[in-house]
Motif scaffolding. Structure first.
Motif, PDB file in Angstrom:
ATOM      1  N   UNK A 174       0.882  -1.315   0.026  1.00 50.93           N
ATOM      2  CA  UNK A 174       0.167  -0.051   0.129  1.00 50.93           C
ATOM      3  C   UNK A 174       0.615   1.142  -0.068  1.00 50.93           C
ATOM      4  N   UNK A 175       1.894   1.311   0.712  1.00 55.69           N
ATOM      5  CA  UNK A 175       2.940   2.427   0.741  1.00 55.69           C
ATOM      6  C   UNK A 175       3.613   2.781  -0.605  1.00 55.69           C
ATOM      7  N   UNK A 176       3.898   1.332  -1.261  1.00 57.70           N
ATOM      8  CA  UNK A 176       4.554   1.461  -2.385  1.00 57.70           C
ATOM      9  C   UNK A 176       3.434   2.101  -3.441  1.00 57.70           C
ATOM     10  N   UNK A 177       2.217   1.787  -3.490  1.00 57.07           N
ATOM     11  CA  UNK A 177       1.041   2.382  -4.415  1.00 57.07           C
ATOM     12  C   UNK A 177       0.851   3.912  -4.297  1.00 57.07           C
ATOM     13  N   UNK A 178       1.473   4.236  -2.869  1.00 64.28           N
ATOM     14  CA  UNK A 178       1.261   5.680  -2.652  1.00 64.28           C
ATOM     15  C   UNK A 178       2.417   6.356  -2.892  1.00 64.28           C
ATOM     16  N   UNK A 179       3.494   5.779  -3.645  1.00 62.65           N
ATOM     17  CA  UNK A 179       4.855   6.601  -4.105  1.00 62.65           C
ATOM     18  C   UNK A 179       6.037   6.170  -3.214  1.00 62.65           C
ATOM     19  N   UNK A 180       5.973   5.212  -2.342  1.00 63.36           N
ATOM     20  CA  UNK A 180       7.031   5.013  -1.420  1.00 63.36           C
ATOM     21  C   UNK A 180       8.103   3.993  -2.415  1.00 63.36           C
ATOM     22  N   UNK A 181       9.378   3.683  -1.965  1.00 68.07           N
ATOM     23  CA  UNK A 181      10.041   2.653  -2.591  1.00 68.07           C
ATOM     24  C   UNK A 181      11.053   2.158  -1.392  1.00 68.07           C
ATOM     25  N   UNK A 182      10.603   1.037  -0.889  1.00 68.38           N
ATOM     26  CA  UNK A 182      11.345   0.453   0.341  1.00 68.38           C
ATOM     27  C   UNK A 182      12.662  -0.173  -0.082  1.00 68.38           C
ATOM     28  N   UNK A 183      12.826  -0.365  -1.083  1.00 67.46           N
ATOM     29  CA  UNK A 183      14.259  -0.993  -1.382  1.00 67.46           C
ATOM     30  C   UNK A 183      15.311   0.260  -1.539  1.00 67.46           C
ATOM     31  N   UNK A 184      14.857   1.331  -2.362  1.00 64.71           N
ATOM     32  CA  UNK A 184      15.823   2.478  -2.275  1.00 64.71           C
ATOM     33  C   UNK A 184      15.825   3.095  -0.854  1.00 64.71           C
TER      34      UNK A 184
END
Length: 412
Positions: free
Chosen positions: A79-89
């Motif tokens: 869900x965070x990724x869909x909002x623009x986050x990139x956990x790997x970066x």
């Protein structure tokens, strides 16, 4: 494979000799990776901002973490990724300032070298020795000024430009990998140029007299050791001791003579020679194959065997039919070097400043002096670049003489 990830599925799933990724059919992007060792690690897959597929580990495994808990964590993270986050970066950004030269070498980069480079372990050891004073320095703190200073110190200590260039190439490859893996934003050493190596390389090959002395020393060594074996067995026989294996007149006393004859006639590198297996040699077709995994260039090449090389191998094989390696060590494993016997042989032949590797130069030099074109020599040596073969060009003066002779005009 795609399936609904459940406790029962993971509990009953048997690992294979390959890594298996299971994509959850309930939550798109939720995955479990099952390794050959049986570890079952949760993760997610998503498309990064650059359009690449990214696999990100949740750092949790089954059964320590339940499937429902892992799925819920994956759902939140997706869900965070869909909002623009990139956990790997975000993770890479956290470690960029902490990733030191040695932690990178001891970790992912070292694993990469061992898996993809035949001399990976040697490169790791060399990097650690050469850059020990910078081991705790973060990768982001390296710059051209620092390495220029290191290079100047190496030259001042008497190192050759070619040696310093090679060592620096290893370091630059390390940073290239760090950039590829997006662990650092840019390559800090790209602007550093290679040092000029001209004037420092001399091709060492044997003169006719030296080659004759080398061959004579080989034959004398064979006779001496064969006679010594006969005397030893006579001594043992009178005392009732077990006799040593007899060495017939048409047999080699050990590996040295056939290895030298093969090297002189094929130009094979010592590492390639010691890794050679009988399966790589077709005596009927008189072809020796250097396999890609043992070749320095990582490319397979096929070498024709002349009569002397073939004869030596035929005789040597008759003495070692049961071995897999052509030149095995005493316990049957790969021999590491032939330094001691080689050094004694050179001393007996009164030959100085001639390394085992110089037999490769001797092979190439003799070919060029016999009129063989440089591209054929390049193929036989396994050089990836003709520039490496050009060091032998000066040994074909008749070609240059013939070229300038073409300028002569017929008298009117």
């Amino acid at each position: 494979m795609k399936a609904k990830i459940t406790r029962e599925l993971l509990r009953d799933f048997q690992p294979t000799d390959k890594v298996i990724d299971i994509a959850d059919s309930e939550v798109k992007g939720f995955t479990v990776r099952i390794t050959p060792s049986g570890a079952k690690n949760y993760g997610i897959r998503y498309t990064g901002k650059d359009g690449r597929q990214v696999r990100f580990s949740l750092n949790k495994n089954f059964p320590t973490t339940t499937v429902s808990d892992a799925r819920e964590e994956a759902r939140i993270l997706l869900g965070r990724i869909a909002a623009g986050a990139d956990p790997a970066e975000e993770k890479k950004a956290r470690i960029r300032g902490k990733l030191t030269l040695f932690s990178f070498i001891n970790g992912d980069y070292g694993d990469h070298l061992r898996a993809h480079n035949r001399t990976g372990e040697a490169i790791i050891d060399r990097l650690k020795a050469l850059f020990a004073e910078y081991g705790d320095r973060p990768l982001t703190d390296f710059d051209v000024r620092l390495i220029d200073k290191w290079r100047a110190a190496r030259i001042k200590d008497g190192r050759k430009a070619s040696t310093v260039n090679r060592d620096l190439n290893d370091l630059k490859s390390l940073f290239s990998r760090a950039v590829d893996w997006r662990l650092i934003p840019e390559h800090p050493l790209l602007s550093i140029k290679r040092m000029d190596e001209s004037g420092g390389k001399i091709v060492r090959f044997l003169s006719d007299s030296e080659e004759s002395r080398l061959r004579l020393a080989l034959n004398e060594r064979e006779k001496r050791d064969r006679d010594g074996r006969t005397r030893a067995n006579a001594w043992r026989a009178t005392r009732g001791y077990e006799l040593l294996p007899n060495v017939e007149e048409n047999q080699f006393v050990d590996h040295l003579k056939p290895a030298v004859l093969l090297s002189l006639n094929t130009g094979i590198r010592q590492g390639e020679l010691l890794s050679l297996r009988w399966a790589d040699i077709d005596l009927d077709l008189a072809i020796l194959t250097v396999r890609d995994e043992t070749a320095k260039s990582n490319k397979t090449r096929h070498l024709p065997l002349n009569d002397e090389a073939k004869s030596a191998l035929v005789q040597w094989k008759s003495q070692h039919r049961s071995t897999e390696l052509v030149f095995p060590g005493r316990d049957g494993s790969r021999m590491t070097e032939v330094k001691t016997a080689w050094g004694k042989l050179l001393k007996k032949a009164e030959i100085e400043n001639f390394r085992w590797h110089d037999m490769r130069h001797h092979f190439a030099s003799r070919l060029v002096m016999a009129g063989v074109d440089l591209n054929t020599v390049r193929e036989l040596l396994g050089h990836s670049d003709i520039k490496m073969t050009l060091r032998y060009a000066h040994l074909a003066p008749e070609h240059k003489a013939a070229a300038v002779q073409k300028l002569m005009r017929t008298a009117a």
